[in-house]
Write a protein that holds these residues in place. Structure first.
Motif, short mmCIF file in Angstrom:
data_model
loop_
_atom_site.label_atom_id
_atom_site.label_comp_id
_atom_site.label_asym_id
_atom_site.label_seq_id
_atom_site.Cartn_x
_atom_site.Cartn_y
_atom_site.Cartn_z
N ARG A 48 0.81 -1.23 0.00
CA ARG A 48 0.00 0.00 0.00
C ARG A 48 0.84 1.28 0.00
O ARG A 48 0.39 2.31 -0.45
CB ARG A 48 -0.92 0.04 1.23
N HIS A 364 0.47 -3.78 -6.48
CA HIS A 364 0.30 -2.66 -5.55
C HIS A 364 -1.13 -2.15 -5.58
O HIS A 364 -1.73 -1.95 -6.64
CB HIS A 364 1.28 -1.53 -5.92
N ARG A 365 -1.66 -1.91 -4.37
CA ARG A 365 -3.07 -1.51 -4.25
C ARG A 365 -3.36 -0.15 -4.86
O ARG A 365 -4.48 0.13 -5.27
CB ARG A 365 -3.49 -1.50 -2.77
N LYS A 366 -2.36 0.75 -4.87
CA LYS A 366 -2.62 2.10 -5.39
C LYS A 366 -2.30 2.21 -6.88
O LYS A 366 -2.58 3.23 -7.50
CB LYS A 366 -1.78 3.12 -4.62
#
Ligand code: HEM
Length: 454
Positions: A48, A364-366
């Motif tokens: 994150r 990656h979450r973003k």
């Protein structure tokens, strides 16, 4: 296809791998975790944040997930970030100071020498031998047979690299190579506490003694290959391949540019960097296709129509690209900073270990929508422009980008096309598929598949 094809795309998607557990372990414990499985050691935090900075008694450490930070380290200011000493200690006993590990002028001259083998023209010439080896390997497959697809792909890509880069002259057969290579990966191929603390790799720990057997085997066999080829060059009968190129390239004074050690190191480098990664790409792709039958059918139909021509397999390429996103065969790219710098918000003072992880960045979450889901259409012509160049790094980036990238993509397409046009692969029910990182990302228990003729 009908019914399933009409479903909304989300319903075709599901997590491709378990998300590693919570709790970023630190310092020595983290080193132990990383040595066991370097992709399972990260907490959700690492998926994150854009930067994770840690300063402890052993080292300053920076994890860079921000694509702009990655660009800075790999492309804009690469002279400040040399190959990580820890990685060099881990791979050094096998790959020495070959192209993968070298820095500075030594790296530049090796890269310049090897480059012609990877020109578009040369790669296109390798299409024939790649297809021939793939066909020959598939002759051994039988209806209803069960096998480990990861192991099968290793055999296939090993034969391709030996055929294309060394004109089939390497006398080490696949079984012996694999036995010694696995010993090596399971011993020295781990980041362990001793290497982290800087114990020289020749210090005789039990693990290292076992790896020594593997290393002596390679030294003997590849030494014999180099002697044989040197004789052929002297007689004017040598084939035109990477080994001949390494042995005959001259320095400005007209002497041999590379000594015997550098030639040996590069034979090892290309034998290993050039087959294990592509084998894993194929194995992970076959696993994904076994989980998504409608995508598998589409790739098979395209491959049959393309008759082995990789340029006519754009959808298969998307599938391989998405497989490389979820399961990057080189999950970590590591560097050591040599001087002060700033990466994004982080001030680099002196020597810092900088880690760039395709595994983390590509999930990656973003940076990605539904990062754990398999969706080859992310790489469709309409959508691929939205992907930040430095958010997708299976082959690295900047001057040290993988020299074999074009070779590997062509090889993966040719092999995948040959496989799916004739065979459907089913994961054996209950077989656990677990990504394990030991330098490369492999399925820990292999990928047990059952064959069905299409
Ligand atoms: C899907 C297959 C492959 C993947 C994912 C892959 C990945 C990578 C990555 C990420 C790097 C950069 C490492 C860094 O910056 O520290 C690299 C470098 C390298 N790769 Fe590959 N690779 C693949 C196939 C190949 C093949 C087929 C060959 C040779 C035939 C090869 C030879 C090399 C070499 C020699 C380097 C070092 C290049 C340099 O530092 O100048 N790789 N690879």
């Amino acid at each position: 296809m009908g019914e399933r094809h009409d479903m909304p795309v989300e319903s075709r998607l599901r997590p491709a791998a378990p998300i590693p557990r919570e709790g970023l372990l630190n310092r020595l414990q983290a080193v132990r975790e990383i040595g066991r499985n370097a992709v399972a050691a990260w907490s959700e935090h690492a998926y994150r944040e854009l930067y994770v900075y840690d300063r402890n008694w052993m080292q300053d450490f920076l994890l860079v997930n921000d694509p702009e930070g990655v660009k800075h380290v790999l492309l804009d200011n690469p002279q400040n970030y040399v190959k990580s000493r820890q990685l060099q200690r881990t791979t050094g006993p096998a790959l020495g100071n070959g192209l993968f590990n070298a820095d500075g002028e030594s790296w530049r001259s090796q890269r310049r020498t090897a480059a012609p083998m990877f020109s578009m023209r040369h790669i296109a010439e390798f299409a024939g031998p790649m297809a021939k080896v793939a066909q020959a390997e598939l002759e051994r497959w039988r209806e209803g047979a069960e096998f480990d697809a990861a192991e099968e792909m290793m055999r296939l890509t090993y034969r391709i690299i030996v055929e294309t880069m060394f004109s089939g002259d390497v006398r080490i057969d696949y079984a012996a190579m694999a036995r010694h290579f696995v010993t090596y990966l399971d011993t020295l191929g781990r980041i362990d506490i001793l290497t982290t603390l800087g114990l020289p790799y020749w210090a005789p720990t039990p693990k290292r003694l076992r790896a020594g057997v593997a290393i002596r085997f390679f030294r003997r066999e590849i030494g014999a290959l180099i002697d044989k080829r040197a004789g052929e060059i002297a007689r004017g009968t040598a084939p035109n391949d990477l080994l001949t190129l390494l042995l005959t390239t001259k320095d400005p004074e007209g002497g041999a540019l590379f000594g015997r050690d550098e030639v040996y190191d590069n034979v090892m480098t290309f034998m290993f960097a050039g087959h294990e990664t592509t084998a894993n790409t194929l194995a992970w792709t076959l696993y994904l296709l076994s989980q998504f039958p409608e995508i598998d059918e589409r790739v098979a139909a395209e491959a049959r129509a393309a008759e082995g021509d990789p340029a006519r397999m754009p959808y298969a390429r998307q599938v391989i690209e998405e497989s490389l996103r979820l399961y990057p065969p080189a999950p970590f790219v590591s560097r050591d900073s040599v001087g002060p710098d700033r990466v994004g918000p982080v001030e680099i003072r002196g020597k810092t270990s900088v880690l760039i992880s395709p595994w983390l960045i590509q999930r990656h979450r973003k940076l990605w929508d539904d990062p754990d889901y398999f969706d080859p259409d992310r790489f469709s012509p309409e959508r691929r422009d939205k992907i930040h160049r430095f958010a997708y790094l299976p082959f690295g980036a900047g001057p040290r980008i993988c020299i074999g990238m074009g070779f590997a993509m062509q090889e993966a397409l040719i092999a995948l096309g040959a496989i799916v046009s004739r065979w459907r692969l089913h994961l054996v029910p209950g077989h656990p598929v677990v990504p394990l990182a030991r330098l490369t990302l492999r399925p820990e228990f292999g990928i047990k598949m059952k064959l069905e003729r299409r």
